[in-house]
Design a protein around this motif. Structure first.
Motif, PDB file in Angstrom:
ATOM      1  N   MET A 114       0.824  -1.212   0.000  1.00  0.00           N
ATOM      2  CA  MET A 114       0.000   0.000   0.000  1.00  0.00           C
ATOM      3  C   MET A 114       0.859   1.263   0.000  1.00  0.00           C
ATOM      4  SD  MET A 114      -3.307  -0.949   2.378  1.00  0.00           S
ATOM      5  CE  MET A 114      -2.363  -1.569   3.776  1.00  0.00           C
ATOM      6  N   LYS A 115       1.997   1.230   0.667  1.00  0.00           N
ATOM      7  CA  LYS A 115       2.890   2.390   0.617  1.00  0.00           C
ATOM      8  C   LYS A 115       3.411   2.627  -0.791  1.00  0.00           C
ATOM      9  CE  LYS A 115       4.621   2.352   5.388  1.00  0.00           C
ATOM     10  NZ  LYS A 115       5.830   2.166   6.236  1.00  0.00           N
ATOM     11  N   SER A 116       3.668   1.556  -1.505  1.00  0.00           N
ATOM     12  CA  SER A 116       4.206   1.714  -2.866  1.00  0.00           C
ATOM     13  C   SER A 116       3.172   2.248  -3.846  1.00  0.00           C
ATOM     14  CB  SER A 116       4.748   0.373  -3.367  1.00  0.00           C
ATOM     15  OG  SER A 116       3.699  -0.573  -3.525  1.00  0.00           O
ATOM     16  N   VAL A 117       1.874   1.994  -3.568  1.00  0.00           N
ATOM     17  CA  VAL A 117       0.826   2.456  -4.493  1.00  0.00           C
ATOM     18  C   VAL A 117       0.120   3.702  -3.952  1.00  0.00           C
ATOM     19  CG1 VAL A 117       0.470   0.130  -5.370  1.00  0.00           C
ATOM     20  CG2 VAL A 117      -0.958   0.964  -3.492  1.00  0.00           C
ATOM     21  N   GLN A 118       0.543   4.224  -2.807  1.00  0.00           N
ATOM     22  CA  GLN A 118      -0.139   5.396  -2.246  1.00  0.00           C
ATOM     23  C   GLN A 118       0.053   6.627  -3.119  1.00  0.00           C
ATOM     24  OE1 GLN A 118       1.075   6.554   1.714  1.00  0.00           O
ATOM     25  NE2 GLN A 118      -0.904   7.499   2.174  1.00  0.00           N
ATOM     26  N   LYS A 119       1.053   6.612  -3.988  1.00  0.00           N
ATOM     27  CA  LYS A 119       1.268   7.742  -4.897  1.00  0.00           C
ATOM     28  C   LYS A 119       0.060   7.986  -5.802  1.00  0.00           C
ATOM     29  CE  LYS A 119       3.746   4.786  -8.220  1.00  0.00           C
ATOM     30  NZ  LYS A 119       3.826   3.577  -7.378  1.00  0.00           N
TER      31      LYS A 119
END
Length: 372
Positions: A114-119
């Motif tokens: 989720m951190k990697s796709v939060q952008k």
């Protein structure tokens, strides 16, 4: 291999329960959907590398979401690797909902994903990460997430954090209210926690004279002299001088309002000085130079000659002639009021009409000379 009947051989492998050769044959025949299905249904046929090679080439997108559940159930430690492969192919909001249905531990496992796709700034991803930060009491990460990604229900988060047992989370609640221009809620929370700097910053950001005045009166009621002075300094451009002077006089804060009054007087003086500089009349020397420049531009008085031209607004009127000056000037540019030439004048065109002799003198067709 081109002469092999793949379908018949695969069926034979399945009847013999040779699942690994069946997966190999499906992949060689580019039937990736079937190869993934066999690996998910039979643990002996599973190979992580082969699975990842097949999952990105399937034709049915639903198989990807089944693979997510498969990894969460059977291989949770490899879930992050799976999502790295599927990051550009799946709907992240749907994946997050799958993680929620699986359990809170699944959200913890999917935190890196989720951190990697939060952008992408998706609401479901932002809310899930914020919940994880609150559960982990990681207020710094929560504050960073709120600053960068604000696509979520901010009022609900602020209401949830308003009663949190940790001070920093209550400060974040006041901050979220401030971001949504809920100035009164934010200041009230900061007052309860005696976070005076947050109160002053919120009041200054609101630019509301009434809110700032109420905060100043609150500081006077609670005898917070230093905070009163700091509020005057921070909110200088939004505080009326009469309000500051009144509160200082009523509460004996003359020394605390003096810096504000000095700065206000200086600002007023600078404004009046600038206004006087813009509105004062020009100097006399500059005025003379301007007049001289105007005459120079017009060429003086045209070498001493005053040019008189025919004007449509003159109505055909001409100045009276002096006696004996009948032939001195060519006044052909002026016409009589009735359209008829005056006695002693040459009609327009410069030539007299036959039979007309100016002043009754001279022969017909002869021009009279001046003084004749």
């Amino acid at each position: 291999f081109s002469k092999l009947n793949v379908s018949k051989v695969v069926r034979s492998c399945e009847r013999a329960r040779l699942w690994s050769p069946a997966v190999y044959l499906y992949m060689a025949d580019k039937q990736f959907d079937n190869s993934v299905k066999v690996m998910t249904e039979h643990a002996s046929a599973y190979d992580n590398d082969l699975f990842l090679d097949s999952i990105i080439k399937v034709r049915n997108g639903e198989i990807m979401y089944k693979a997510v559940n498969f990894y969460l159930t059977m291989h949770p430690m490899l879930f992050t690797r799976l999502m790295e492969v599927l990051e550009e192919l799946v709907d992240h909001s749907r994946v997050v909902n799958q993680l929620r249905r699986t359990g809170d531990w699944a959200l913890q496992i999917g935190q890196a994903y989720m951190k990697s796709v939060q952008k992408s700034n998706l609401s479901a991803v932002n809310e899930a990460l914020n919940e994880i930060y609150i559960e982990d009491e990681d207020y710094e990460s929560l504050r960073t997430s709120i600053d960068k990604f604000q696509n979520f229900n901010m009022i609900a988060l602020a209401s949830k954090l308003a009663t949190h047992e940790l001070l920093e989370f209550r400060r974040i609640s006041a901050y979220v209210y401030r971001c949504n221009k809920k100035w009164s809620h934010s200041i009230d929370l900061s007052k309860n926690d005696r976070m005076w700097k947050d109160c002053i910053d919120t009041a200054n950001e609101s630019s509301d004279a009434e809110i700032i005045e109420n905060l100043l009166r609150f500081f006077c009621e609670t005898s917070e002299k230093e905070c009163f002075c700091a509020a005057l300094y921070t909110c200088f451009s939004h505080v009326r001088p009469d309000v500051a002077l009144e509160l200082g006089w009523l509460n004996g804060y003359q020394h605390f309002i003096m810096p504000f009054l000095i700065q206000n007087m200086r600002q007023t003086f600078d404004r009046l000085q600038a206004l006087e500089d813009r509105t004062k009349p020009p100097k006399e020397e500059d005025n003379q130079d301007q007049i001289a420049g105007t005459y120079s531009t017009l060429g003086g008085f045209n070498n001493g000659m005053l040019m008189i031209e025919d004007s449509g607004g003159m109505g055909g009127m001409m100045p009276p002639q002096q006696p004996g000056m009948q032939g001195g000037l060519d006044m052909s540019g002026f016409g009589s009021a009735g359209g008829m030439p005056q006695p002693g004048m040459i009609p327009n065109g410069g030539m007299p009409n036959p039979g007309m002799i100016p002043n009754g003198m001279g022969n017909p067709g002869m021009m009279p000379h001046g003084g004749m």
